[in-house]
Scaffold this motif. Structure first.
Motif, short mmCIF file in Angstrom:
data_model
loop_
_atom_site.label_atom_id
_atom_site.label_comp_id
_atom_site.label_asym_id
_atom_site.label_seq_id
_atom_site.Cartn_x
_atom_site.Cartn_y
_atom_site.Cartn_z
N TYR A 3 0.72 -1.26 -0.09
CA TYR A 3 0.11 0.00 0.10
C TYR A 3 0.87 1.26 0.06
O TYR A 3 1.93 1.34 0.68
CB TYR A 3 -1.12 -0.11 1.26
N HIS A 4 0.44 2.08 -0.63
CA HIS A 4 1.16 3.64 -0.78
C HIS A 4 0.05 4.76 -0.19
O HIS A 4 -1.03 4.62 -0.20
CB HIS A 4 1.48 4.03 -2.11
N SER A 5 0.70 5.42 0.53
CA SER A 5 -0.37 6.60 1.23
C SER A 5 -0.97 7.30 0.01
O SER A 5 -0.21 7.77 -0.90
CB SER A 5 0.42 7.41 1.94
N SER A 6 -2.17 7.50 0.20
CA SER A 6 -2.98 8.45 -0.51
C SER A 6 -2.83 9.89 -0.14
O SER A 6 -3.77 10.73 -0.68
CB SER A 6 -4.36 7.87 -0.57
N LEU A 7 -2.28 10.13 0.95
CA LEU A 7 -2.17 11.44 1.60
C LEU A 7 -1.15 12.25 0.75
O LEU A 7 -0.80 13.67 1.30
CB LEU A 7 -1.96 11.52 3.05
N ASP A 11 4.92 7.40 1.67
CA ASP A 11 4.99 6.17 2.63
C ASP A 11 4.49 4.88 2.15
O ASP A 11 3.33 5.04 1.13
CB ASP A 11 4.27 6.55 3.65
N PHE A 12 5.07 3.66 2.20
CA PHE A 12 4.64 2.53 1.73
C PHE A 12 4.76 1.54 2.98
O PHE A 12 5.69 1.67 3.61
CB PHE A 12 5.82 2.04 0.89
N ASP A 29 9.98 5.14 3.81
CA ASP A 29 9.35 6.34 3.93
C ASP A 29 9.53 6.91 2.36
O ASP A 29 9.37 8.14 2.12
CB ASP A 29 9.78 7.34 5.12
N GLY A 30 10.08 6.37 1.53
CA GLY A 30 10.47 7.01 0.19
C GLY A 30 11.69 7.79 0.06
O GLY A 30 11.92 8.29 -0.84
#
Length: 81
Positions: A3-7, A11-12, A29-30
């Motif tokens: 999952y990747h943050s949609s915000l 973030d992964f 955290d990318g």
């Protein structure tokens, strides 16, 4: 499952199986931080999936992940990366 943050962040959170067959959770955290935990107890992967999906879209992903896992009685231990 990953999952990747949609915000808008990088973030992964993901779940994988180690070569020994253990379930592991990965956070990245990318930019520079990558953390790995090993799941200590037998739980359905769907419970882990649900916890990660809910945590990744919170402002503090790692703290939210700990809360979501604790709520589901999923024990983890940190793995050296």
């Amino acid at each position: 499952m990953s999952y990747h943050s949609s915000l808008g962040g990088f973030d992964f959170l993901g779940m994988r199986h180690s070569p020994s067959g253990a379930v592991e959770i990965v956070y990245d955290d990318g930019v520079k931080r990558r953390l790995v935990w090993r799941v200590q107890n037998k739980v359905r992967e769907s419970l882990i999936d649900e916890a990660l999906r809910r945590a990744v879209n919170q402002p503090r992903v790692v703290s939210a992940m700990y809360s979501e896992l604790k709520r589901r009685s999923i024990a983890i231990e940190a793995v050296a990366v």
